[in-house]
Motif scaffolding. Structure first.
Motif, PDB file in Angstrom:
ATOM      1  N   VAL A 110     -21.405 -78.165   8.196  1.00 14.19           N
ATOM      2  CA  VAL A 110     -21.488 -78.644   9.581  1.00 14.19           C
ATOM      3  C   VAL A 110     -20.715 -77.735  10.524  1.00 14.19           C
ATOM      4  N   LYS A 111     -19.466 -77.401  10.174  1.00 12.62           N
ATOM      5  CA  LYS A 111     -18.582 -76.687  11.096  1.00 12.62           C
ATOM      6  C   LYS A 111     -18.835 -75.184  11.129  1.00 12.62           C
ATOM      7  N   MET A 112     -19.209 -74.595   9.991  1.00 15.90           N
ATOM      8  CA  MET A 112     -19.350 -73.148   9.943  1.00 15.90           C
ATOM      9  C   MET A 112     -20.807 -72.690  10.030  1.00 15.90           C
ATOM     10  N   LEU A 113     -21.718 -73.460   9.445  1.00 13.35           N
ATOM     11  CA  LEU A 113     -23.128 -73.063   9.443  1.00 13.35           C
ATOM     12  C   LEU A 113     -23.948 -73.772  10.505  1.00 13.35           C
ATOM     13  N   GLY A 114     -23.354 -74.801  11.128  1.00 12.06           N
ATOM     14  CA  GLY A 114     -24.060 -75.536  12.167  1.00 12.06           C
ATOM     15  C   GLY A 114     -25.181 -76.422  11.654  1.00 12.06           C
ATOM     16  N   LEU A 163     -11.675 -80.683  10.634  1.00 11.46           N
ATOM     17  CA  LEU A 163     -11.755 -81.865  11.496  1.00 11.46           C
ATOM     18  C   LEU A 163     -13.094 -81.898  12.228  1.00 11.46           C
ATOM     19  N   GLY A 164     -13.419 -83.068  12.787  1.00 13.65           N
ATOM     20  CA  GLY A 164     -14.593 -83.210  13.633  1.00 13.65           C
ATOM     21  C   GLY A 164     -15.913 -83.214  12.900  1.00 13.65           C
ATOM     22  N   VAL A 217     -20.120 -88.916   1.448  1.00 14.53           N
ATOM     23  CA  VAL A 217     -20.073 -90.155   2.239  1.00 14.53           C
ATOM     24  C   VAL A 217     -18.688 -90.331   2.861  1.00 14.53           C
ATOM     25  N   PHE A 218     -17.668 -89.952   2.122  1.00 12.57           N
ATOM     26  CA  PHE A 218     -16.292 -90.083   2.604  1.00 12.57           C
ATOM     27  C   PHE A 218     -16.034 -89.203   3.825  1.00 12.57           C
ATOM     28  N   VAL A 219     -16.453 -87.930   3.772  1.00  9.94           N
ATOM     29  CA  VAL A 219     -16.089 -87.003   4.847  1.00  9.94           C
ATOM     30  C   VAL A 219     -16.747 -87.394   6.161  1.00  9.94           C
ATOM     31  N   PHE A 220     -17.993 -87.879   6.131  1.00 11.18           N
ATOM     32  CA  PHE A 220     -18.623 -88.291   7.376  1.00 11.18           C
ATOM     33  C   PHE A 220     -18.107 -89.640   7.857  1.00 11.18           C
ATOM     34  N   SER A 243     -13.178 -86.048   8.769  1.00 10.47           N
ATOM     35  CA  SER A 243     -12.308 -84.930   8.398  1.00 10.47           C
ATOM     36  C   SER A 243     -12.104 -84.933   6.892  1.00 10.47           C
ATOM     37  N   VAL A 244     -11.598 -83.814   6.388  1.00 10.31           N
ATOM     38  CA  VAL A 244     -11.257 -83.716   4.969  1.00 10.31           C
ATOM     39  C   VAL A 244     -10.062 -82.785   4.837  1.00 10.31           C
ATOM     40  N   PHE A 245      -9.153 -83.126   3.925  1.00 12.42           N
ATOM     41  CA  PHE A 245      -7.924 -82.367   3.699  1.00 12.42           C
ATOM     42  C   PHE A 245      -7.816 -82.046   2.208  1.00 12.42           C
TER      43      PHE A 245
END
Length: 614
Positions: free
Chosen positions: A378-382, A444-445, A523-526, A530-532
């Motif tokens: 999502v964040k890097m590849l769009g 994040l996001g 399912v958790f990250v959405f 965020s994920v750490f």
């Protein structure tokens, strides 16, 4: 040249400290077969008790060393109490029950320590007479480090003399090799186990007490040392004190020089070395075949399909869950998503352990890989949400396929430790690769698509994915592949004798479990946005083990009950003071009073009701 000598001596001093706790852990496992996660707590208690005695007595050199030895003796006494009240009841239990029980002890000891000594780090005094530095080849070397370098081999020599020159030591070595035969000869195994546990606990306490001039005494000491201690014991060979010494030197010296060449590798180097050793020598450097197993497991009953009444009850519960967003608050809806994620994660781990017989201490690695793969898509590849959701399980499957190929060649504790090494390596890469994974800041996001932003809509999406994953694993468990896995678990020799490729079946089972754990991570990250790196941590893997055992490892419904209980209990007790003490008490209660878990209790209750109705 002097600089490299200083690094070598620093590594040797660290090796002595690590050997003391690892030797105790090795002795305890060698005799009792207890996988003692609470050993780090004894190390921490030794440091706190030594700090209190040293600062109270202030008796110069005699007073300091008396305080150190007294702390070790007191920790040995605490270990005896733990052994008599808790561990003696579970010597014959599978190693997972032992691990979870000792983890409950860790939680209780943490809060008791917090209540007695407070949350602030404590700086201990330097050792009298050893508070200076000497110069060797122009480099300053602390005198205390030189003393530690001498203490390690001295303790090793003392242990060797006890085990080879005393009757008790001979019995301990005999119990390490064949404890059933020792019992058949009339030896009181209970007190033999107690004595070994006291000795191991005292060595851990001694290791902690000797650390107070070198590092601050803190509540993080227990978990910070236990991972490396397990690594040392496994590399050396479970039950081998000499192996623990060699492994401690190997790990500490390599780490001392690795910091100079590639500092980032230091946090995962012990696990990389352990993985390499286990791949080449599956029983460790000094281990023997058979040393990988814990307590004997009870035979399981055959799997049974749900009868008509149970199926109707299950469908009713699923319907209630599906209609729950219409009657509960938004917070409860979010909590139910957490429950479903935890349930899928626990069911995937249960499939690996209960069906496949492969104990994993690092199952969270595939949960985290799935979560990170979706987040980076999502964040890097769009990518959009749905393509990213599809990528997560695929990435987890590839990771499980790679690491599983190595893991399934081992068994018992060694297999479990290699899974932990794989998880820790992935965690280290995630933690250090700041430009790609965000490092400690995470990613994040990562929110659902516009059409799924509503809590209710995402709830139903999570419901379909999680229930679908659980249904798939249940169907596989009842398929020929699932029964083959159980056959390999129960008797690998018989399975191989009839032509089954046991490693291939376990490899595929390992991969399937990792894939569904990755789906849970997606399912958790959405859900959280965020994920750490904590998503891949050993602590998260231990949470999965607790969920499986709370629910009951011998029932397909066990991880479902355990996940629901774990999430709801955590949500409740985490709001209270000293919640670790409460949670640890709950874990010990379930392990000691209901070893077959919540599912076993529910089954007995249903049988009782049916008997009364008849």
């Amino acid at each position: 040249m002097g600089f490299y000598l200083a690094q070598l001596l620093t590594g040797m001093a660290n090796a002595s400290s690590l050997f003391l706790i690892a030797s105790g852990l090795s002795i305890i496992f060698g005799v009792t077969r207890i996988v003692n996660f609470a050993h780090g707590s004894f190390y921490m208690l030794g440091a706190y008790l030594a700090y209190t005695l040293v600062t109270t007595l202030q008796g110069g050199i005699p007073g300091y060393w008396f305080s150190v030895l007294a702390a070790a003796v007191l920790v040995g006494g605490i270990g005896l109490v733990v052994e008599l009240t808790i561990l003696r009841r579970i010597y014959r239990a599978p190693e997972l029950f032992q691990l979870v029980a000792t983890f409950g002890v860790v939680l209780i000891v943490q809060d008791l320590t917090l209540a007695i000594w407070g949350a602030e780090d404590l700086l201990g005094p330097r050792a009298p007479g050893l508070d200076r530095a000497v110069r060797l080849m122009g480099e300053p070397i602390p005198e205390y480090d030189l003393a530690l370098i001498a203490i390690g081999p001295a303790v090793l020599a003392a242990i060797w003399l006890v085990f080879h020159r005393t009757r008790w030591g001979v019995l301990v070595r005999a119990a390490t090799q064949d404890r059933e035969m020792v019992g058949a000869l009339g030896v009181n195994q209970a007190w033999l186990f107690s004595a070994a546990f006291v000795l191991g606990s005292a060595l851990a306490g001694l290791g902690g007490a000797l650390q107070i001039p070198r590092e601050a005494v803190s509540l993080q000491m227990d978990l910070s040392i236990i991972g490396e201690a397990f690594v040392v014991v496994v590399i050396g060979g479970m039950g081998s004190v000499t192996g623990a010494f060699v492994a401690a030197v190997l790990i500490s010296v390599l780490n001392a020089f690795a910091i100079l060449i590639f500092p980032q590798v230091s946090i995962v180097l012990p696990f990389v070395v352990m993985a390499a050793v286990l791949i080449v020598r599956p029983y460790g450097l000094f281990g023997r075949p058979g040393s990988e197993h814990g307590g004997a497991e009870e035979p399981e009953q055959p799997l049974r399909l749900l009868d008509q009444r149970s199926t109707m009850v299950l469908l009713a519960l699923v319907a209630m869950l599906a209609f729950s967003p219409a009657v509960v608050s938004d917070f409860t809806t979010i909590l139910l998503v957490d429950v479903m994620v935890a349930t899928l994660f626990a069911v995937s781990l249960h499939f690996m352990m209960g069906i496949g017989g492969m104990v994993s201490f690092g199952h969270a690695a595939y949960f985290g890989v799935g979560a990170y793969a979706a987040a980076m898509a999502v964040k890097m590849l769009g990518w959009g949400m749905l393509p990213a959701m599809a990528l997560g399980p695929v990435a987890a499957a590839l990771a499980a396929l790679f690491f599983g190929w190595f893991c399934v060649r081992l068994s018992g504790v060694y297999l479990a430790m290699l899974t932990m090494a794989a998880a820790q390596i992935l965690w280290g890469v995630t933690f250090q690769w700041q430009d790609v994974t965000g490092g400690d800041d995470g990613i994040l996001g990562v929110w659902p698509a516009q059409w799924a932003k509503s809590d209710r809509v995402y709830f139903y999406l999570a419901l379909v994915l999680c229930l679908g994953g659980i249904w798939l694993l249940r169907r596989v468990a009842h398929s020929p592949f699932g029964y083959t896995l159980r056959g390999v678990r129960d008797s690998r020799i018989r399975a191989e004798a009839i032509g089954i490729d046991t490693r291939f079946h376990q490899w595929m089972g390992f991969t399937l479990a990792g894939t569904l754990a990755g789906l849970a991570g997606v399912v958790f990250v959405f859900s959280k946005g965020s994920v750490f790196p904590d998503a891949l941590s050993i602590g998260h893997s231990i949470d999965g083990l607790i969920m499986v055992l709370l629910g009951g490892i011998h029932a397909l419904a066990g991880p479902v009950y355990g996940a629901m209980a774990m999430v709801l209990i955590e949500d409740w007790v985490s709001r209270l003071d000293y919640w670790r003490f409460i949670f640890g008490g709950i874990i010990l209660t379930v392990v000691l009073l209901a070893p077959d878990g919540i599912a076993g209790g529910v089954r007995r209750l249903i049988q009782l009701v049916r008997r009364d109705a008849a």
